[in-house]
Design a protein around this motif. Structure first.
Motif, PDB file in Angstrom:
ATOM      1  N   GLU A 277      35.770  46.938  46.535  1.00  0.00           N
ATOM      2  CA  GLU A 277      34.729  46.564  45.586  1.00  0.00           C
ATOM      3  C   GLU A 277      34.494  45.049  45.616  1.00  0.00           C
ATOM      4  O   GLU A 277      33.352  44.586  45.584  1.00  0.00           O
ATOM      5  N   ALA A 278      35.587  44.279  45.689  1.00  0.00           N
ATOM      6  CA  ALA A 278      35.459  42.820  45.723  1.00  0.00           C
ATOM      7  C   ALA A 278      34.722  42.358  46.973  1.00  0.00           C
ATOM      8  O   ALA A 278      33.890  41.445  46.920  1.00  0.00           O
ATOM      9  N   ASP A 279      35.028  42.974  48.101  1.00  0.00           N
ATOM     10  CA  ASP A 279      34.339  42.619  49.348  1.00  0.00           C
ATOM     11  C   ASP A 279      32.832  42.856  49.228  1.00  0.00           C
ATOM     12  O   ASP A 279      32.022  42.023  49.641  1.00  0.00           O
ATOM     13  N   THR A 280      32.470  43.995  48.665  1.00  0.00           N
ATOM     14  CA  THR A 280      31.056  44.335  48.504  1.00  0.00           C
ATOM     15  C   THR A 280      30.353  43.350  47.583  1.00  0.00           C
ATOM     16  O   THR A 280      29.246  42.863  47.885  1.00  0.00           O
TER      17      THR A 280
ATOM     18  N   SER B 187      31.582  33.619  26.778  1.00  0.00           N
ATOM     19  CA  SER B 187      30.161  33.897  26.551  1.00  0.00           C
ATOM     20  C   SER B 187      29.749  35.307  26.965  1.00  0.00           C
ATOM     21  O   SER B 187      28.718  35.807  26.503  1.00  0.00           O
ATOM     22  N   SER B 188      30.505  35.946  27.841  1.00  0.00           N
ATOM     23  CA  SER B 188      30.174  37.292  28.313  1.00  0.00           C
ATOM     24  C   SER B 188      29.931  38.236  27.140  1.00  0.00           C
ATOM     25  O   SER B 188      30.766  38.376  26.245  1.00  0.00           O
ATOM     26  N   LEU B 189      28.770  38.897  27.146  1.00  0.00           N
ATOM     27  CA  LEU B 189      28.437  39.820  26.056  1.00  0.00           C
ATOM     28  C   LEU B 189      29.406  40.995  26.000  1.00  0.00           C
ATOM     29  O   LEU B 189      29.807  41.438  24.920  1.00  0.00           O
TER      30      LEU B 189
ATOM     31  N   LEU C 103      36.549  39.817  36.470  1.00  0.00           N
ATOM     32  CA  LEU C 103      37.052  41.052  35.849  1.00  0.00           C
ATOM     33  C   LEU C 103      35.898  41.988  35.496  1.00  0.00           C
ATOM     34  O   LEU C 103      35.980  43.209  35.690  1.00  0.00           O
ATOM     35  N   GLU C 104      34.817  41.390  34.988  1.00  0.00           N
ATOM     36  CA  GLU C 104      33.655  42.197  34.600  1.00  0.00           C
ATOM     37  C   GLU C 104      33.013  42.849  35.817  1.00  0.00           C
ATOM     38  O   GLU C 104      32.668  44.037  35.790  1.00  0.00           O
ATOM     39  N   GLU C 105      32.857  42.084  36.891  1.00  0.00           N
ATOM     40  CA  GLU C 105      32.256  42.621  38.112  1.00  0.00           C
ATOM     41  C   GLU C 105      33.120  43.720  38.727  1.00  0.00           C
ATOM     42  O   GLU C 105      32.591  44.686  39.285  1.00  0.00           O
TER      43      GLU C 105
ATOM     44  N   GLY D 165      28.935  30.268  36.355  1.00  0.00           N
ATOM     45  CA  GLY D 165      28.479  29.504  37.512  1.00  0.00           C
ATOM     46  C   GLY D 165      29.389  29.613  38.733  1.00  0.00           C
ATOM     47  O   GLY D 165      28.899  29.829  39.852  1.00  0.00           O
ATOM     48  N   PRO D 166      30.709  29.485  38.583  1.00  0.00           N
ATOM     49  CA  PRO D 166      31.588  29.594  39.756  1.00  0.00           C
ATOM     50  C   PRO D 166      31.515  30.957  40.440  1.00  0.00           C
ATOM     51  O   PRO D 166      31.671  31.046  41.662  1.00  0.00           O
ATOM     52  N   GLN D 167      31.279  32.018  39.666  1.00  0.00           N
ATOM     53  CA  GLN D 167      31.203  33.358  40.243  1.00  0.00           C
ATOM     54  C   GLN D 167      29.827  33.659  40.829  1.00  0.00           C
ATOM     55  O   GLN D 167      29.703  34.489  41.741  1.00  0.00           O
TER      56      GLN D 167
END
Length: 390
Positions: free
Chosen positions: A223-226, A136-138, A117-119, A358-360
């Motif tokens: 955007e996801a592909d990139t 944990s995401s700031l 979601l952040e990306e 880690g998974p992302q």
């Protein structure tokens, strides 16, 4: 008389020709309609758990093929753009949910969903999460502190009243089987639950590719592909670098709970990382894609002289390991201080960053392992997740 017959025959031929042309035109129109409905398939190169079909009428069909381990159930979702919703009629019985896109307010149920979601730039559309302390995401923590992401209780038993009060467009659900009564209650309130099975994927790039699963809900496919292409390139570059190492160090993993030692199976996500890091994982020949459950004696027999110990559960210091079990002190990796853990890389509220990010970002995980296992290949690299035990 003959002239009349000729004229009559001519008229018949003219009518037949006209009908032929008319039928030909109708057939041509029908074929054109069929061509317009042909679907294209979004490229999913590594993940086995979902597929995406993009129809020319604007509808996207997402199928979740592996919502949890050993699942016999699959799910099909139809994503309908809001601008064409009034002109489209779908058979509801053919889909587990029909969702208007782009969605605006969502709930997710696993920290592994947060980085995607952040990306994609849609984190601000997250309005609820169970057990927010584990995030944990700031950027997400700021939204939590501002009251924009609400606490929804515990994942296994989400506070349904709180969810119904939020009225999200949908929930991205995480489940270990199809017996989640909480999700059933939420669905009866006409809030769609979309199952996400990213955690079932066995390969590092397979997990990371689930960003493509989220993208169509927000009209963010390009955007996801990139984003994924950059992660893939970084990962494959690191894998190639590791393959150039002249030595494959032996690796032990896991830790004990009570009298049972749990460690990654040979076909698991974690074992795939070690293979791509050009390491000799001593249980790589096993067929399990989850974890192995073995006696500590069998682990000692195989792994006592392993050069490295990667991932001793949540143990963070040598003192903590020794206090947990004297058996640990018999391993060479413990004696030589070559044990590495993710337990010392935490978010501000105590969540383990490795489980969330880690998974992302498998490329960062792989580079951590290369830095540890092949000193010199990445001399200036600063490990992100795996750190030496204290």
């Amino acid at each position: 008389m003959k002239n009349r017959l000729d004229i009559t025959m001519f008229k018949r031929l003219l009518i037949i020709s006209y009908l032929f042309l008319l039928c030909g035109c109708k057939q041509q129109k029908k074929d054109l309609t069929l061509d317009q409905n042909i679907t294209s398939i979004t490229s999913v190169r590594y993940a086995n758990g979902f597929s995406i079909e993009n129809q020319s009428n604007g509808i996207t069909i997402i199928k979740v093929l592996k919502p949890w381990a050993n699942a016999e159930t699959t799910y099909t979702y139809a994503l309908v753009p809001k601008e064409i919703q009034a002109t489209i009629t779908l058979n509801k019985s053919e889909y587990d949910a029909i969702i208007s896109t782009p969605v605006e307010n969502i709930v997710v149920t696993s920290t592994t969903h947060i980085p995607a979601l952040e990306e994609l730039g849609v984190l601000h559309q997250l309005i609820g999460f169970p057990d927010t302390k584990y995030i944990s995401s700031l950027a997400a923590r700021k939204l939590i502190d501002a009251g924009q992401i609400k606490e929804l209780g515990v994942n296994e038993s989400i506070n349904t009243e709180a969810v119904l009060a939020l009225q999200p467009d949908l929930i991205f659900g995480f489940a270990i089987n199809d017996g989640n009564s909480t999700y059933e209650t939420i669905q009866r309130a006409h809030i769609p639950v979309v199952y996400n099975g990213d955690w079932v994927e066995e390969t590092p790039l397979g997990k990371a590719e689930w960003i493509k699963f989220f993208a169509p809900f927000f009209n963010k496919t390009k955007e996801a592909d990139t984003i994924f292409n950059k992660i893939e390139a970084s990962y494959l570059e690191a894998k190639k670098l590791a393959s150039e190492a002249k030595k494959k160090p032996t690796v032990l993993s896991g830790a004990m709970f009570k009298d049972i030692w749990y460690l990654p199976g040979g076909k698991s996500w974690a074992a795939n990382f070690l293979e791509d890091a050009n390491a000799d994982y001593l249980w790589s020949s096993t067929d399990e894609n989850g974890s192995l459950s073995l006696s500590w004696e069998s682990i000692l027999d195989v792994g006592q002289h392993a050069e490295y110990w990667i991932g001793p559960a949540q143990l963070a210091t040598y003192q903590e390991m020794e206090a947990s079990s004297q058996h640990y002190t018999q391993f060479d990796a413990f004696k030589n201080r070559k044990v590495f853990s993710t337990a010392n890389t935490k978010g501000e509220t105590g969540g383990t960053l490795y489980y969330e990010l880690g998974p992302q970002r498998p490329d960062l995980v792989l580079k951590d392992l290369i830095h540890i296992l092949h000193p010199g290949l990445l001399p200036n690299y600063e490990p992100y997740f795996f750190k030496p035990l204290l």
